[in-house]
Design a protein around this motif. Structure first.
Motif, PDB file in Angstrom:
ATOM      1  N   ALA A   1      15.518   0.096  -3.065  1.00 33.25           N
ATOM      2  CA  ALA A   1      15.965  -0.114  -4.438  1.00 33.25           C
ATOM      3  C   ALA A   1      14.782  -0.049  -5.395  1.00 33.25           C
ATOM      4  O   ALA A   1      13.669  -0.508  -5.068  1.00 33.25           O
ATOM      5  N   GLN A   2      15.028   0.484  -6.579  1.00 30.59           N
ATOM      6  CA  GLN A   2      13.965   0.618  -7.573  1.00 30.59           C
ATOM      7  C   GLN A   2      13.317  -0.717  -7.939  1.00 30.59           C
ATOM      8  O   GLN A   2      12.087  -0.802  -8.030  1.00 30.59           O
ATOM      9  N   PRO A   3      14.106  -1.797  -8.160  1.00 37.28           N
ATOM     10  CA  PRO A   3      13.475  -3.082  -8.500  1.00 37.28           C
ATOM     11  C   PRO A   3      12.497  -3.572  -7.440  1.00 37.28           C
ATOM     12  O   PRO A   3      11.513  -4.240  -7.755  1.00 37.28           O
ATOM     13  N   SER A   4      12.785  -3.234  -6.172  1.00 37.54           N
ATOM     14  CA  SER A   4      11.893  -3.669  -5.095  1.00 37.54           C
ATOM     15  C   SER A   4      10.515  -3.026  -5.238  1.00 37.54           C
ATOM     16  O   SER A   4       9.479  -3.685  -5.061  1.00 37.54           O
ATOM     17  N   VAL A   5      10.496  -1.725  -5.576  1.00 30.35           N
ATOM     18  CA  VAL A   5       9.219  -1.037  -5.763  1.00 30.35           C
ATOM     19  C   VAL A   5       8.469  -1.629  -6.949  1.00 30.35           C
ATOM     20  O   VAL A   5       7.266  -1.921  -6.870  1.00 30.35           O
ATOM     21  N   SER A   6       9.162  -1.811  -8.069  1.00 34.37           N
ATOM     22  CA  SER A   6       8.523  -2.374  -9.264  1.00 34.37           C
ATOM     23  C   SER A   6       7.947  -3.747  -8.973  1.00 34.37           C
ATOM     24  O   SER A   6       6.821  -4.069  -9.390  1.00 34.37           O
ATOM     25  N   GLN A   7       8.704  -4.561  -8.259  1.00 36.55           N
ATOM     26  CA  GLN A   7       8.248  -5.918  -7.942  1.00 36.55           C
ATOM     27  C   GLN A   7       7.003  -5.890  -7.066  1.00 36.55           C
ATOM     28  O   GLN A   7       6.057  -6.656  -7.286  1.00 36.55           O
ATOM     29  N   GLN A   8       7.001  -5.008  -6.085  1.00 33.60           N
ATOM     30  CA  GLN A   8       5.843  -4.937  -5.190  1.00 33.60           C
ATOM     31  C   GLN A   8       4.592  -4.462  -5.936  1.00 33.60           C
ATOM     32  O   GLN A   8       3.491  -4.988  -5.709  1.00 33.60           O
TER      33      GLN A   8
ATOM     34  N   THR B   1      11.187   5.324 -10.000  1.00 35.97           N
ATOM     35  CA  THR B   1      12.491   5.817  -9.551  1.00 35.97           C
ATOM     36  C   THR B   1      12.339   6.836  -8.423  1.00 35.97           C
ATOM     37  O   THR B   1      13.009   6.746  -7.388  1.00 35.97           O
ATOM     38  N   ALA B   2      11.458   7.817  -8.623  1.00 35.86           N
ATOM     39  CA  ALA B   2      11.253   8.848  -7.604  1.00 35.86           C
ATOM     40  C   ALA B   2      10.654   8.255  -6.336  1.00 35.86           C
ATOM     41  O   ALA B   2      11.012   8.653  -5.222  1.00 35.86           O
ATOM     42  N   ALA B   3       9.737   7.293  -6.512  1.00 34.64           N
ATOM     43  CA  ALA B   3       9.133   6.653  -5.338  1.00 34.64           C
ATOM     44  C   ALA B   3      10.186   5.882  -4.543  1.00 34.64           C
ATOM     45  O   ALA B   3      10.200   5.916  -3.307  1.00 34.64           O
ATOM     46  N   ALA B   4      11.076   5.192  -5.240  1.00 37.90           N
ATOM     47  CA  ALA B   4      12.130   4.433  -4.569  1.00 37.90           C
ATOM     48  C   ALA B   4      13.064   5.359  -3.797  1.00 37.90           C
ATOM     49  O   ALA B   4      13.494   5.044  -2.673  1.00 37.90           O
TER      50      ALA B   4
ATOM     51  N   PHE C   1       0.839  -1.200   0.000  1.00 39.30           N
ATOM     52  CA  PHE C   1       0.000   0.000   0.000  1.00 39.30           C
ATOM     53  C   PHE C   1       0.876   1.253   0.000  1.00 39.30           C
ATOM     54  O   PHE C   1       0.646   2.200  -0.752  1.00 39.30           O
ATOM     55  N   GLU C   2       1.890   1.276   0.856  1.00 45.56           N
ATOM     56  CA  GLU C   2       2.769   2.440   0.955  1.00 45.56           C
ATOM     57  C   GLU C   2       3.529   2.664  -0.347  1.00 45.56           C
ATOM     58  O   GLU C   2       3.704   3.811  -0.787  1.00 45.56           O
ATOM     59  N   TYR C   3       3.972   1.582  -0.985  1.00 41.44           N
ATOM     60  CA  TYR C   3       4.690   1.703  -2.252  1.00 41.44           C
ATOM     61  C   TYR C   3       3.773   2.261  -3.337  1.00 41.44           C
ATOM     62  O   TYR C   3       4.171   3.132  -4.121  1.00 41.44           O
ATOM     63  N   ALA C   4       2.536   1.759  -3.387  1.00 42.31           N
ATOM     64  CA  ALA C   4       1.592   2.222  -4.407  1.00 42.31           C
ATOM     65  C   ALA C   4       1.268   3.699  -4.217  1.00 42.31           C
ATOM     66  O   ALA C   4       1.192   4.461  -5.185  1.00 42.31           O
ATOM     67  N   LEU C   5       1.090   4.121  -2.981  1.00 43.92           N
ATOM     68  CA  LEU C   5       0.809   5.528  -2.714  1.00 43.92           C
ATOM     69  C   LEU C   5       1.995   6.414  -3.101  1.00 43.92           C
ATOM     70  O   LEU C   5       1.815   7.503  -3.656  1.00 43.92           O
ATOM     71  N   ALA C   6       3.199   5.930  -2.834  1.00 44.02           N
ATOM     72  CA  ALA C   6       4.387   6.700  -3.195  1.00 44.02           C
ATOM     73  C   ALA C   6       4.518   6.834  -4.706  1.00 44.02           C
ATOM     74  O   ALA C   6       4.845   7.912  -5.226  1.00 44.02           O
TER      75      ALA C   6
END
Length: 299
Positions: A28-35, A19-22, A6-11
């Motif tokens: 790490a950027q891949p972690s955000v994309s994966q989530q 990239t900016a959210a990460a 939820f926090e990643y999606a909101l960011a």
């Protein structure tokens, strides 16, 4: 689904790119994309549309994000409540006030709250629309709201006092010689008004109509301080809560006859924690009545 997703999606929604959210989340950027991909697979919907300029929430995504915001906010409050001790309170409070209400009292109370709990983060904003303020309360986005009226139960709604409204006139105006200005004596006056959907403009229009006046509008503004300053420059009269008058303009302000006042209601979120209740207690200690008396020529 997890709170982290939820926090990643909101960011991502707020920043517009992974990239900016990460960077903001310090991961790490891949972690955000994966989530995000995992969340979309689990939900079976596309939350974000991929555009050349970044990620934009879809219609389904926007609906999901509204609920995710509520869930994340609730989790933060739960953590703050669990970590609250006798001498320390941490976390975040979101406070909203109907425009013009508590302009003097709310900063005093927030200052006292900050001195008592320096690690407590407070976000405050003014909302011109009473309907929008009510909607935000129902969604559980706000920890505490100040408004003129609400449909909440007595357990959530607390009457702090009343805001008396005053008229602001231009320098040299004949009615400044009076202790109170009879609104009917302003039948030829032009008015500095507020945005059409704001609660303050609704008050002004209702009061003038009740006194048989049809307002001629010289300007519309979005802030009470702007309305007072424009009236002080002779652009027209305006009607504002007494506590919203900026310092230095008191000599241009008078109470009105018949008196105009609105109750000030503090609405707590359901399941309010110690931070909200501490702020409510501080607001109860503020003076909410008779504030217009200080604008009399004899004061």
């Amino acid at each position: 689904m997890s709170l982290r997703q939820f926090e990643y999606a909101l960011a991502v929604a707020e920043e517009g790119t992974v990239t900016a959210a990460a960077e903001r989340l310090r991961v790490a950027q891949p972690s955000v994309s994966q989530q995000i991909r995992g969340l979309e697979r689990e939900l079976g919907v596309e939350l974000f549309a991929r555009t050349p300029t970044g990620l934009v929430a879809t219609a389904v995504g926007r609906a999901f994000l509204r609920e995710a915001e509520v869930a994340v906010s609730a989790a933060r409050k739960a953590r703050a409540t669990a970590r609250a001790g006798a001498d320390e309170l941490v976390g975040e409070l979101v406070v909203a006030a109907q425009m013009g209400f508590g302009t003097r009292q709310l900063p005093d109370a927030l200052g006292a709250l900050r001195r008592r709990f320096p690690r407590l983060e407070v976000t405050v904003f003014e909302e011109p629309s009473s309907a929008e303020l009510e909607r935000l309360c129902r969604r559980g986005v706000l920890d505490l709201a100040l408004m003129a009226a609400c449909e909440r139960s007595p357990a959530d709604a607390h009457h702090l006092g009343d805001e008396e409204f005053v008229v602001v006139l231009g320098p040299g105006h004949a009615q400044l010689a009076a202790d109170r200005v009879d609104l009917r004596d302003l039948h030829e006056e032009a008015w500095v008004r507020f945005d059409r959907d704001s609660a303050l403009d609704g008050v002004l229009l209702s009061v003038l109509r009740d006194n048989g006046l049809t307002p001629a509008t010289t300007a519309r503004v979005s802030q009470t301080a702007t309305a007072v300053r424009w009236a002080a420059h002779g652009l027209g009269a305006t009607l504002v809560p007494a506590s919203a008058v900026p310092q230095g303009h008191e000599h241009l302000v008078r109470p009105v006859s018949p008196p105009v006042s609105h109750p000030v209601i503090a609405v707590l979120r359901q399941g309010a924690g110690p931070g909200e209740r501490a702020l409510l207690d501080l607001l109860h200690r503020e003076t909410w009545t008779d504030s217009a008396a200080s604008f009399s020529p004899l004061s």
